[in-house]
Motif scaffolding. Structure first.
Motif, mmCIF file in Angstrom:
data_model
loop_
_atom_site.group_PDB
_atom_site.id
_atom_site.type_symbol
_atom_site.label_atom_id
_atom_site.label_comp_id
_atom_site.label_asym_id
_atom_site.label_seq_id
_atom_site.Cartn_x
_atom_site.Cartn_y
_atom_site.Cartn_z
ATOM 1 N N TYR A 196 1.056 -1.366 -0.019
ATOM 2 C CA TYR A 196 0.306 -0.062 0.342
ATOM 3 C C TYR A 196 1.204 1.130 0.062
ATOM 4 N N THR A 197 0.435 2.421 -0.750
ATOM 5 C CA THR A 197 0.871 3.595 -0.294
ATOM 6 C C THR A 197 -0.236 5.263 -0.259
ATOM 7 N N PHE A 235 -8.779 5.145 -0.824
ATOM 8 C CA PHE A 235 -9.116 5.625 -1.857
ATOM 9 C C PHE A 235 -10.176 4.684 -2.811
ATOM 10 N N ARG A 236 -11.362 4.966 -2.480
ATOM 11 C CA ARG A 236 -12.282 4.501 -3.230
ATOM 12 C C ARG A 236 -12.749 4.083 -2.404
ATOM 13 N N GLY A 237 -12.638 4.402 -0.515
ATOM 14 C CA GLY A 237 -14.040 3.631 -0.072
ATOM 15 C C GLY A 237 -13.116 2.203 0.880
ATOM 16 N N ARG A 238 -11.619 1.940 0.222
ATOM 17 C CA ARG A 238 -10.895 1.275 0.980
ATOM 18 C C ARG A 238 -9.736 1.986 1.250
ATOM 19 N N LYS A 239 -9.405 1.229 3.140
ATOM 20 C CA LYS A 239 -8.381 2.224 3.444
ATOM 21 C C LYS A 239 -7.010 0.720 3.853
ATOM 22 N N VAL A 240 -6.207 1.483 3.935
ATOM 23 C CA VAL A 240 -4.673 1.356 4.293
ATOM 24 C C VAL A 240 -5.113 0.048 6.266
ATOM 25 N N PRO A 241 -4.615 -0.695 5.703
ATOM 26 C CA PRO A 241 -5.328 -1.360 7.335
ATOM 27 C C PRO A 241 -4.431 -0.946 8.355
ATOM 28 N N ASP A 242 -5.254 -0.971 8.913
ATOM 29 C CA ASP A 242 -4.816 0.110 10.455
ATOM 30 C C ASP A 242 -3.302 -0.781 10.816
ATOM 31 N N VAL A 243 -2.819 -1.610 10.887
ATOM 32 C CA VAL A 243 -1.876 -2.036 11.173
ATOM 33 C C VAL A 243 -0.290 -1.782 10.663
ATOM 34 N N LEU A 244 -0.750 -1.188 9.592
ATOM 35 C CA LEU A 244 0.276 -0.599 8.914
ATOM 36 C C LEU A 244 0.310 0.998 9.555
ATOM 37 N N LEU A 245 -0.868 1.266 9.537
ATOM 38 C CA LEU A 245 -0.642 2.496 10.172
ATOM 39 C C LEU A 245 -0.527 3.188 11.284
ATOM 40 N N SER A 246 -0.357 1.868 12.347
ATOM 41 C CA SER A 246 -0.258 2.108 13.711
ATOM 42 C C SER A 246 1.602 1.856 14.076
#
Length: 281
Positions: free
Chosen positions: A262-263, A268-279
């Protein structure tokens, strides 16, 4: 006295190069995110990579070979760290396809050398024909052996040893990463690109060492498969990839790209990057 001065300069540069490496390792470690699944993000320090690479290359070749200009002199002596020769009826196609992106930069910087040889130039026919009807009948035309052999002879006349010649054919062994690594060890590699209904068997028996395929399907000619293989092999030649691309290759090589990537943007169009990658955990 001169030897002392040169030694002092050398070790000063060595210490400086090591300092730059340590500094950037610390910088990267501060901004690297790990989690229990082993997914990670590497932040490349683009503004330092060329400086570090230059110092380390100089130090490495000084230690190994006792001369800092070994790398450039080798490239000048052989026309590049690796020489690709493509025997083809469509040299413009080869040139256009490989003088871009990574291979284009490698050609420009002298890490690899490309020679696209037009087989038609070696035809003795006044109309430059290189094909004829097959004995025994059948549809289509077959490439004649003599123009191919003359082209091969011209390419190899100054080589110290007989090079590997790759004939791209659906009947060959399927190309893979191990084969790319094997080919990358050669100083010269020749690709023979067939066309029409094939090539006279006698020239294949005379010069070809490897029969290689990129898949079980039929293409118009061997030019596209040859470019695929040259691209894969070129990436393994020292100096062709920069630091960021090397990291990308190592991830592939170690099977670390099994996870979805992911980047930005986060959504994007309702699809989010998984939370684990953002935490960052």
């Amino acid at each position: 006295m001169l030897e002392f001065v040169l030694s002092t300069i050398f070790w000063t540069l060595a210490i400086y190069g090591l300092f730059e490496v340590i500094k950037n390792i610390i910088y990267i470690s501060r901004f690297t995110k790990f989690n229990s699944d082993g997914i990670y993000v590497i932040i490349a320090v683009k503004n330092q990579e060329e400086k570090i690479e230059g110092f380390l290359r100089s130090i490495l070749f000084k230690i190994l070979y006792g001369r800092e200009d070994y790398f450039s002199s080798y490239a000048e002596r052989s026309g590049g760290l690796m020489n690709f020769h493509v025997l083809t009826l469509f040299p413009d196609m080869i040139e256009a396809g490989l003088h871009t992106s990574v291979t284009g930069r490698a050609l420009k910087n002298g890490y690899i050398h490309l020679s696209a040889v037009n087989i038609r130039d070696y035809s003795k026919d006044k109309h430059k024909h290189v094909d004829d009807y097959p004995y025994g009948g059948g549809a289509g035309m077959v490439m004649q052996p003599e123009p191919i052999y003359l082209a091969y002879e011209d390419v190899t006349q100054n080589m110290e040893k007989k090079p590997r010649v790759v004939y791209v054919t659906p009947q060959g062994s399927v190309f893979n990463q191990s084969m790319a690594e094997e080919f990358s060890k050669e100083e010269d590699l020749i690709f023979l690109c067939g066309h029409y209904e094939g090539v006279d068997e006698r020239i294949l028996e005379e010069i070809v060492t490897d029969y290689v395929s990129i898949g079980d399907y039929v293409l118009t000619g061997g030019e596209l498969p040859a470019m695929v293989m040259i691209d894969a092999v070129s990436r393994l030649v020292p100096g062709v990839l920069n630091n960021e691309e090397s990291a990308e290759f190592e991830s592939f090589h170690d099977n670390l790209l099994e996870h979805p990537q992911y980047t930005r943007p986060v959504e994007f169009r309702g699809r989010k990057v998984p939370d684990v990658l953002l935490s960052g955990h």
